[in-house]
Motif scaffolding. Structure first.
Motif, mmCIF file in Angstrom:
data_model
loop_
_atom_site.group_PDB
_atom_site.id
_atom_site.type_symbol
_atom_site.label_atom_id
_atom_site.label_comp_id
_atom_site.label_asym_id
_atom_site.label_seq_id
_atom_site.Cartn_x
_atom_site.Cartn_y
_atom_site.Cartn_z
ATOM 1 N N UNK A 1 29.763 81.779 10.522
ATOM 2 C CA UNK A 1 30.867 82.155 9.982
ATOM 3 C C UNK A 1 31.429 83.229 10.628
ATOM 4 N N UNK A 2 30.616 84.332 10.951
ATOM 5 C CA UNK A 2 31.021 85.256 11.669
ATOM 6 C C UNK A 2 31.750 85.284 12.942
ATOM 7 N N UNK A 3 30.860 84.026 13.741
ATOM 8 C CA UNK A 3 31.482 83.809 14.939
ATOM 9 C C UNK A 3 32.814 83.013 14.791
ATOM 10 N N UNK A 4 33.032 82.372 13.913
ATOM 11 C CA UNK A 4 34.331 81.677 13.375
ATOM 12 C C UNK A 4 35.412 82.407 13.054
ATOM 13 N N UNK A 5 34.980 83.329 12.258
ATOM 14 C CA UNK A 5 36.042 84.740 11.980
ATOM 15 C C UNK A 5 36.327 85.173 13.300
ATOM 16 N N UNK A 6 35.437 85.497 14.125
ATOM 17 C CA UNK A 6 35.970 86.377 15.222
ATOM 18 C C UNK A 6 36.855 85.605 16.237
ATOM 19 N N UNK A 7 36.519 84.255 16.344
ATOM 20 C CA UNK A 7 37.499 83.423 17.267
ATOM 21 C C UNK A 7 38.688 83.325 16.866
ATOM 22 N N UNK A 8 38.704 83.021 15.361
ATOM 23 C CA UNK A 8 40.152 82.907 14.652
ATOM 24 C C UNK A 8 41.041 84.052 14.726
ATOM 25 N N UNK A 9 40.389 85.205 14.567
ATOM 26 C CA UNK A 9 41.128 86.608 14.775
ATOM 27 C C UNK A 9 41.760 86.855 16.021
ATOM 28 N N UNK A 10 40.910 86.486 17.064
ATOM 29 C CA UNK A 10 41.273 86.783 18.286
ATOM 30 C C UNK A 10 42.483 85.782 18.703
ATOM 31 N N UNK A 11 42.224 84.622 18.037
ATOM 32 C CA UNK A 11 43.629 83.687 18.473
ATOM 33 C C UNK A 11 44.836 84.139 17.351
ATOM 34 N N UNK A 12 44.620 84.488 16.352
ATOM 35 C CA UNK A 12 45.628 84.890 15.508
ATOM 36 C C UNK A 12 46.387 85.885 16.084
ATOM 37 N N UNK A 13 45.751 87.205 16.474
ATOM 38 C CA UNK A 13 46.204 88.376 17.116
ATOM 39 C C UNK A 13 46.972 88.106 18.272
ATOM 40 N N UNK A 14 46.371 87.130 19.215
ATOM 41 C CA UNK A 14 46.954 86.718 20.616
ATOM 42 C C UNK A 14 48.398 86.187 20.379
ATOM 43 N N UNK A 15 48.386 85.422 19.334
ATOM 44 C CA UNK A 15 49.692 84.542 19.207
ATOM 45 C C UNK A 15 50.688 85.150 18.333
ATOM 46 N N UNK A 16 50.079 86.052 17.269
ATOM 47 C CA UNK A 16 51.256 86.373 16.356
ATOM 48 C C UNK A 16 51.599 88.047 16.796
ATOM 49 N N UNK A 17 50.777 88.857 17.447
ATOM 50 C CA UNK A 17 51.046 90.322 17.575
ATOM 51 C C UNK A 17 51.382 90.536 19.334
ATOM 52 N N UNK A 18 50.468 89.957 20.059
ATOM 53 C CA UNK A 18 50.901 89.744 21.618
ATOM 54 C C UNK A 18 51.836 88.806 22.159
ATOM 55 N N UNK A 19 52.167 87.817 21.229
ATOM 56 C CA UNK A 19 52.972 86.735 21.828
ATOM 57 C C UNK A 19 52.532 85.826 22.876
ATOM 58 N N UNK A 20 51.397 85.777 23.132
ATOM 59 C CA UNK A 20 50.719 84.931 24.206
ATOM 60 C C UNK A 20 50.052 83.655 23.766
ATOM 61 N N UNK A 21 49.560 82.866 24.520
ATOM 62 C CA UNK A 21 48.618 81.701 24.240
ATOM 63 C C UNK A 21 47.411 82.059 23.772
ATOM 64 N N UNK A 22 47.113 81.117 22.837
ATOM 65 C CA UNK A 22 45.622 81.490 22.221
ATOM 66 C C UNK A 22 44.463 81.366 23.268
ATOM 67 N N UNK A 23 43.129 82.100 22.942
ATOM 68 C CA UNK A 23 42.342 82.216 23.822
ATOM 69 C C UNK A 23 41.324 81.018 23.523
ATOM 70 N N UNK A 24 40.758 80.723 22.410
ATOM 71 C CA UNK A 24 39.591 79.939 22.146
ATOM 72 C C UNK A 24 40.427 78.602 21.598
#
Length: 95
Positions: free
Chosen positions: A17-40
């Motif tokens: 669950x912690x690994x999933x939350x980490x992956x989701x939060x990185x992709x969420x931040x990448x697309x909404x805050x940095x306006x780039x393509x997701x990583x995972x």
């Protein structure tokens, strides 16, 4: 002995669950805050512009529209829609 197995199973579930939350939060931040393509997340249905389309992660999907070609003067995400387990979480429009 049985208590050890249950404890081990609970720890493994928490780690997943912690690994999933980490992956989701990185992709969420990448697309909404940095306006780039997701990583995972992996591009599933893409367009020939270098990155627009539907990206699928584990239990979440991200639909992106944007300018991703090298000749675009403003490259990045112009529209993003994030859904988690089929429920819309956030929609971002940048123009």
């Amino acid at each position: 002995m049985k208590k050890k197995h249950i404890n081990y199973l609970v720890r493994m579930c928490l780690a997943i669950i912690l690994l999933w939350l980490l992956m989701f939060s990185v992709d969420y931040r990448q697309t909404t805050k940095k306006l780039k393509k997701p990583v995972f997340a992996i591009l599933n249905n893409g367009v020939d512009d270098g990155g627009s389309g539907t990206y699928n992660g584990l239990g979440y999907s991200i639909y992106l529209e944007g300018n991703f070609m090298p000749e675009d003067e403003m490259s990045g995400v112009t529209y993003a829609k994030i859904t988690v387990f089929g429920v819309k979480l956030k929609e971002v429009v940048c123009k």
